[in-house]
Design a protein around this motif. Structure first.
Motif, short mmCIF file in Angstrom:
data_model
loop_
_atom_site.label_atom_id
_atom_site.label_comp_id
_atom_site.label_asym_id
_atom_site.label_seq_id
_atom_site.Cartn_x
_atom_site.Cartn_y
_atom_site.Cartn_z
N ASN A 78 0.83 -1.21 0.00
CA ASN A 78 0.00 0.00 0.00
C ASN A 78 0.86 1.25 0.00
OD1 ASN A 78 -2.82 1.02 0.23
ND2 ASN A 78 -2.02 1.97 2.08
N GLN A 79 1.92 1.25 0.81
CA GLN A 79 2.81 2.41 0.88
C GLN A 79 3.53 2.63 -0.45
OE1 GLN A 79 2.97 4.60 3.34
NE2 GLN A 79 4.37 5.82 2.07
N LEU A 82 1.05 4.28 -2.78
CA LEU A 82 0.85 5.68 -2.40
C LEU A 82 2.01 6.55 -2.87
CD1 LEU A 82 -0.54 5.33 1.24
CD2 LEU A 82 -1.82 5.94 -0.82
N GLN A 85 1.67 7.09 -6.54
CA GLN A 85 0.64 8.10 -6.80
C GLN A 85 1.21 9.51 -6.68
OE1 GLN A 85 -2.48 7.34 -4.01
NE2 GLN A 85 -3.20 5.48 -5.02
N GLN A 86 2.00 9.72 -5.64
CA GLN A 86 2.60 11.03 -5.41
C GLN A 86 3.55 11.41 -6.53
OE1 GLN A 86 2.00 13.29 -3.12
NE2 GLN A 86 0.70 12.17 -1.68
N LYS A 95 -4.81 2.27 -8.08
CA LYS A 95 -5.13 1.36 -6.99
C LYS A 95 -5.19 -0.07 -7.52
CE LYS A 95 -7.82 4.79 -4.40
NZ LYS A 95 -9.12 5.11 -3.75
N GLY A 164 -3.77 1.23 -2.17
CA GLY A 164 -3.58 2.55 -2.75
C GLY A 164 -4.51 3.57 -2.13
N ASP A 166 -5.34 6.09 0.84
CA ASP A 166 -4.60 6.88 1.81
C ASP A 166 -5.40 6.96 3.11
OD1 ASP A 166 -2.79 8.45 3.06
OD2 ASP A 166 -3.19 10.27 1.90
#
Length: 243
Positions: A78-79, A82, A85-86, A95, A164, A166
């Motif tokens: 998940n991290q 994320l 995504q950034q 996701k 994905g 937050d």
């Protein structure tokens, strides 16, 4: 002895955003299946990242206690998504679902998030399946629709959970441990697969199959026949048999 066979196909879409992976070492097997969300290359990046991270955690794990293993793998996956995504500026657009089966010698456990499923079979019958983290599954749980109506429901693609997200703590489900002797077979599959084959057909074909590869080939034929000309989504599956 555990045998398996996996497939991942793009269906009638332009690209395949599903991903599958299998890792094994010293009597331990980890099966992973993900269905990426977001399109335009973002879904496939998320699903591939989740599979890769699970493999990295698997390779560095020596004491396979299922819940801590899944906790580390899910949180790191998940991290990773994320952070992707950034970097790519698509906060809500990258996701993936995930379902994973961990077989540790004589026991097995699984985890999932989203609507990719795991089915457990015994005596050619479904004895357990994961419950989707989706709007239609929530409606079925409340008794507003029947389980069979989840397939092709107009809100079927509305997920309540995915990698994905937050959130302060990512939410996913982990099964109780099962004795492997009590498990005839498993099927991990994305919604593009289970949408076009029902549980009755899965069981019937399992009864007629000689091994995991044969079973998956028979099921794939049904999926292709039922989904032809319907703008089929990507479809992926891993069939696992314990003989």
């Amino acid at each position: 002895m555990v045998t398996y066979k996996g497939i991942s196909k793009k269906g009638e879409r332009e690209r395949n955003e599903d991903a599958i992976a299998v890792f094994n070492r010293e009597g331990v097997c980890c099966f992973v299946l993900c269905d990426g969300l977001g399109g335009h290359g973002r879904g496939d990046a998320a699903s591939a990242a989740a599979c890769r991270v699970f493999g990295e955690v698997f390779e560095h794990t020596y004491d396979f206690y299922p819940r801590p293993f899944f906790e580390e793998a899910v949180e790191k996956a998940n991290q990773e998504i994320l952070e992707m995504q950034q970097r790519e500026g698509c906060i809500a657009g990258m996701k993936t679902t995930l379902v994973s089966l961990l077989i540790c010698k004589d026991h097995c456990t699984w985890c999932h998030i989203g609507d990719s499923r795991l089915y457990l079979f015994q005596n050619n019958a479904v004895t357990c399946r994961t419950l989707d983290h989706s709007v239609p599954q929530m409606l079925a749980n409340a008794g507003n629709i029947k389980e069979k109506e989840i397939r092709f429901h107009p809100d079927r693609n509305r997920l309540l959970r995915a990698l994905g997200s937050d959130e302060e703590s990512i939410r996913y489900d982990v099964s109780a441990p099962y004795k492997l002797d009590d498990c005839q077979a498993f099927l991990l599959c994305s919604d593009g697969f289970w949408e076009y084959i029902d549980e009755k057909q899965m069981c019937k074909l399992l009864h007629k199959s000689t091994d995991a590869s044969d079973w998956l080939k028979k099921m794939q034929a049904v999926v292709l026949e039922n989904g032809a000309g319907k703008n089929m989504d990507n479809y992926s599956a891993i069939a696992v048999m314990n003989t």
